[in-house]
Design a protein around this motif. Structure first.
Motif, PDB file in Angstrom:
ATOM      1  N   GLU A   7      -6.175  -1.719 -11.707  1.00 29.55           N
ATOM      2  CA  GLU A   7      -6.462  -0.436 -11.071  1.00 29.55           C
ATOM      3  C   GLU A   7      -5.814  -0.353  -9.703  1.00 29.55           C
ATOM      4  O   GLU A   7      -5.291   0.688  -9.302  1.00 29.55           O
ATOM      5  N   ARG A   8      -5.834  -1.454  -8.968  1.00 31.60           N
ATOM      6  CA  ARG A   8      -5.237  -1.490  -7.634  1.00 31.60           C
ATOM      7  C   ARG A   8      -5.058  -2.932  -7.204  1.00 31.60           C
ATOM      8  O   ARG A   8      -5.681  -3.844  -7.759  1.00 31.60           O
ATOM      9  N   VAL A   9      -4.214  -3.147  -6.199  1.00 30.55           N
ATOM     10  CA  VAL A   9      -4.094  -4.428  -5.517  1.00 30.55           C
ATOM     11  C   VAL A   9      -4.269  -4.144  -4.032  1.00 30.55           C
ATOM     12  O   VAL A   9      -3.538  -3.339  -3.448  1.00 30.55           O
ATOM     13  N   LYS A  10      -5.233  -4.789  -3.418  1.00 32.56           N
ATOM     14  CA  LYS A  10      -5.570  -4.496  -2.031  1.00 32.56           C
ATOM     15  C   LYS A  10      -4.484  -4.980  -1.068  1.00 32.56           C
ATOM     16  O   LYS A  10      -3.998  -6.104  -1.174  1.00 32.56           O
ATOM     17  N   VAL A  11      -4.105  -4.124  -0.133  1.00 36.15           N
ATOM     18  CA  VAL A  11      -3.190  -4.495   0.943  1.00 36.15           C
ATOM     19  C   VAL A  11      -3.986  -5.230   2.016  1.00 36.15           C
ATOM     20  O   VAL A  11      -5.070  -4.775   2.416  1.00 36.15           O
ATOM     21  N   VAL A  12      -3.475  -6.352   2.514  1.00 32.01           N
ATOM     22  CA  VAL A  12      -4.233  -7.172   3.455  1.00 32.01           C
ATOM     23  C   VAL A  12      -3.659  -7.180   4.864  1.00 32.01           C
ATOM     24  O   VAL A  12      -4.359  -7.568   5.805  1.00 32.01           O
ATOM     25  N   GLU A  13      -2.422  -6.786   5.039  1.00 35.60           N
ATOM     26  CA  GLU A  13      -1.821  -6.816   6.369  1.00 35.60           C
ATOM     27  C   GLU A  13      -2.091  -5.507   7.103  1.00 35.60           C
ATOM     28  O   GLU A  13      -1.795  -4.421   6.616  1.00 35.60           O
ATOM     29  N   ARG A  14      -2.676  -5.615   8.303  1.00 36.90           N
ATOM     30  CA  ARG A  14      -3.015  -4.419   9.079  1.00 36.90           C
ATOM     31  C   ARG A  14      -1.782  -3.545   9.332  1.00 36.90           C
ATOM     32  O   ARG A  14      -1.844  -2.312   9.216  1.00 36.90           O
ATOM     33  N   GLU A  15      -0.658  -4.178   9.699  1.00 37.19           N
ATOM     34  CA  GLU A  15       0.543  -3.408  10.006  1.00 37.19           C
ATOM     35  C   GLU A  15       0.990  -2.573   8.814  1.00 37.19           C
ATOM     36  O   GLU A  15       1.394  -1.415   8.957  1.00 37.19           O
ATOM     37  N   GLU A  16       0.908  -3.162   7.610  1.00 36.08           N
ATOM     38  CA  GLU A  16       1.298  -2.413   6.420  1.00 36.08           C
ATOM     39  C   GLU A  16       0.310  -1.285   6.143  1.00 36.08           C
ATOM     40  O   GLU A  16       0.703  -0.171   5.755  1.00 36.08           O
ATOM     41  N   MET A  17      -0.978  -1.543   6.350  1.00 40.18           N
ATOM     42  CA  MET A  17      -1.975  -0.502   6.135  1.00 40.18           C
ATOM     43  C   MET A  17      -1.733   0.691   7.059  1.00 40.18           C
ATOM     44  O   MET A  17      -1.793   1.850   6.625  1.00 40.18           O
ATOM     45  N   VAL A  18      -1.463   0.399   8.330  1.00 36.28           N
ATOM     46  CA  VAL A  18      -1.219   1.475   9.289  1.00 36.28           C
ATOM     47  C   VAL A  18       0.070   2.219   8.942  1.00 36.28           C
ATOM     48  O   VAL A  18       0.115   3.452   8.957  1.00 36.28           O
ATOM     49  N   ARG A  19       1.120   1.457   8.601  1.00 40.58           N
ATOM     50  CA  ARG A  19       2.407   2.095   8.284  1.00 40.58           C
ATOM     51  C   ARG A  19       2.282   3.050   7.110  1.00 40.58           C
ATOM     52  O   ARG A  19       2.728   4.194   7.163  1.00 40.58           O
ATOM     53  N   VAL A  20       1.665   2.570   6.028  1.00 43.98           N
ATOM     54  CA  VAL A  20       1.524   3.420   4.841  1.00 43.98           C
ATOM     55  C   VAL A  20       0.652   4.624   5.143  1.00 43.98           C
ATOM     56  O   VAL A  20       0.943   5.740   4.708  1.00 43.98           O
ATOM     57  N   SER A  21      -0.405   4.435   5.931  1.00 42.28           N
ATOM     58  CA  SER A  21      -1.326   5.532   6.230  1.00 42.28           C
ATOM     59  C   SER A  21      -0.694   6.614   7.100  1.00 42.28           C
ATOM     60  O   SER A  21      -1.067   7.787   7.015  1.00 42.28           O
ATOM     61  N   ARG A  22       0.281   6.231   7.910  1.00 38.07           N
ATOM     62  CA  ARG A  22       0.862   7.173   8.879  1.00 38.07           C
ATOM     63  C   ARG A  22       2.235   7.686   8.487  1.00 38.07           C
ATOM     64  O   ARG A  22       2.761   8.584   9.157  1.00 38.07           O
ATOM     65  N   GLU A  23       2.803   7.161   7.425  1.00 34.44           N
ATOM     66  CA  GLU A  23       4.170   7.587   7.075  1.00 34.44           C
ATOM     67  C   GLU A  23       4.167   8.991   6.500  1.00 34.44           C
ATOM     68  O   GLU A  23       3.225   9.426   5.851  1.00 34.44           O
ATOM     69  N   ASP A  24       5.255   9.722   6.745  1.00 37.93           N
ATOM     70  CA  ASP A  24       5.404  11.101   6.245  1.00 37.93           C
ATOM     71  C   ASP A  24       5.807  11.071   4.781  1.00 37.93           C
ATOM     72  O   ASP A  24       6.457  10.137   4.330  1.00 37.93           O
TER      73      ASP A  24
END
Length: 438
Positions: free
Chosen positions: A421-438
């Protein structure tokens, strides 16, 4: 709201449904919401993780806004929040381990359960590796967290491939040589804090044999009263009794439940080489006393699941003994027990880390009722977006509810090629990047 886990979201829900026109901003230290559900519930508990569906509906509402990746005390402080809001509710939960005062507890190989849970749940603030090199492990505690830790240690990594565990967690568990997991409780089966469903779940793995010593099945008058007075206690006791008298199977791993063993010392010089326990006996009222009979167990790691503890909050009173913010019905009290105007608490930071996730609804109802009773006659008229400008000026790369949607889709895309169903992202930098990208 400081904290976007279940406690904070339940409070936001009640505020939004009240007769008062309310706008709620939830500040979350991590880039993603849901707190304990995402980072405190074992990955093989989809039923509990399903609570996210209800929380998701709350965060979808227009009067509720998520602001993630904001560290209270560093990125923003209480005085800053007072400029923008009429009231502040702290719902920061509890993620640290309560201490256990026995010799050897600080040896390498002695771990807090909360740290291990954060690792296998992919918390972005913990290391990506975990020292899984023991063949025999002790877990101290008889609550659901102890069961989670024991179960994750005993299961094979492949059994968890249907969950959202990150690749680093799968690799670590896959390499683990553990064959025996020992769970220790100082009292008897009638005093255990397991819930029946979580206890029975131990026996569902085709690779794990659950073992109980028949000598550990003992009850006194206090125990019998507990059994008669609680269907849950009765179900737990019956399950343990059945395991104690059944024939042993031949599953490759063993999970031992030990009752009437009180840990007295973690053994070792440079690292954990064993655990010493004292045999206890019932005193008639459900309590126990030591017998002076000690037993040394050959284990190479110890996990302490003796309770969680909340962390102090900047500019907010804190009781280090109870691990809570002093309060009266959710109203925060200062050192002289006077109400701190406009400041409230809910959830574990309010009452301590006890009870199930759903119990935080009652906390939220009390806190919200008192907050609304205290509501100022003339609320602040500040621009709702002023806080966004403040954060931008501070250079805080905050995430939003819309950004969570992007991260959620990204994690699902990571799982899709593997049939997950999903694979959890664990790196904060990647989480922020994906959340903020256009």
């Amino acid at each position: 709201m400081v904290g976007a886990g279940p406690a904070g979201i339940y409070a936001a829900d009640l505020l939004d449904k009240s007769d008062v026109q309310v706008n709620v901003d939830l500040f979350e230290r991590l880039p993603a919401p849901f707190g304990l559900i995402r980072y405190g519930v074992a990955p093989d508990h989809p039923r509990i993780k399903g609570i996210v569906t209800a929380l998701h509906k709350v965060l979808d509402r227009p009067g509720i806004r998520l602001l993630g990746n904001i560290d209270y005390g560093t990125d923003i402080k209480l005085d800053d929040l007072r400029e923008f809001y009429d009231a502040i509710i702290f719902a920061t939960g509890a993620m640290s381990d309560r201490t256990l005062d026995i010799p050897g507890v600080d040896l390498p190989g002695s771990h807090g359960a909360a740290d291990f849970v954060s690792w296998y749940d992919g918390h972005p603030d913990v290391p990506r590796t975990w020292p899984l090199d023991a063949t025999s492990v002790a877990v101290l505690g008889v609550g659901n967290v102890a069961l989670d830790v024991a179960r994750i240690l005993a299961k094979t990594a492949d059994e968890l491939l249907t969950t959202d565990i990150p690749p680093n967690v799968y690799d670590g568990l896959q390499a683990s040589p553990v064959t025996d997991v020992h769970v220790f409780g100082r009292r008897g089966p009638a005093q255990a804090k397991f819930t029946p469903m979580e206890l029975r779940e131990l026996d569902h793995s085709p690779n794990v044999e659950v073992l109980v010593d028949p000598e550990d099945i003992e009850f006194d008058e206090g125990s019998m009263a507990a059994i008669r007075g609680s269907k849950q206690v009765d179900m737990v006791v019956k399950t343990v009794q059945e395991w104690a008298i059944r024939d042993h199977g031949d599953r490759p791993k063993r999970l031992h439940l030990h009752f009437f063993h009180s840990p007295t010392e973690v053994l070792g010089t440079d690292r954990v080489t064993g655990l010493r326990t004292e045999r206890t006996e019932l005193t008639g009222d459900g309590n126990v006393r030591g017998t002076g009979e000690f037993h040394d167990w050959d284990v190479q790691a110890v996990y302490r699941a003796v309770g969680y503890l909340s962390s102090p909050l900047a500019e907010v009173p804190f009781d280090h003994h109870t691990g809570t913010v002093p309060n009266a019905g959710g109203r925060v009290l200062d050192i002289d027990e006077n109400q701190l105007p406009g400041v409230y608490v809910t959830g574990w930071i309010k009452r301590g880390p006890v009870g199930l996730i759903g119990h935080t609804k009652g906390d939220a109802a009390e806190t919200v009722a008192n907050l609304l009773a205290d509501a100022p006659a003339e609320p602040k008229q500040s621009d709702p977006d002023a806080i966004l400008g403040f954060l931008a000026e501070r250079g805080v790369p905050f995430t939003t509810w819309e950004g969570w949607g992007k991260l959620d889709a990204h994690e699902r895309s990571l799982g899709k090629p593997h049939g997950r169903e999903r694979v959890k992202v664990v790196e904060r930098e990647e989480m922020v990047r994906v959340s903020r990208e256009d």
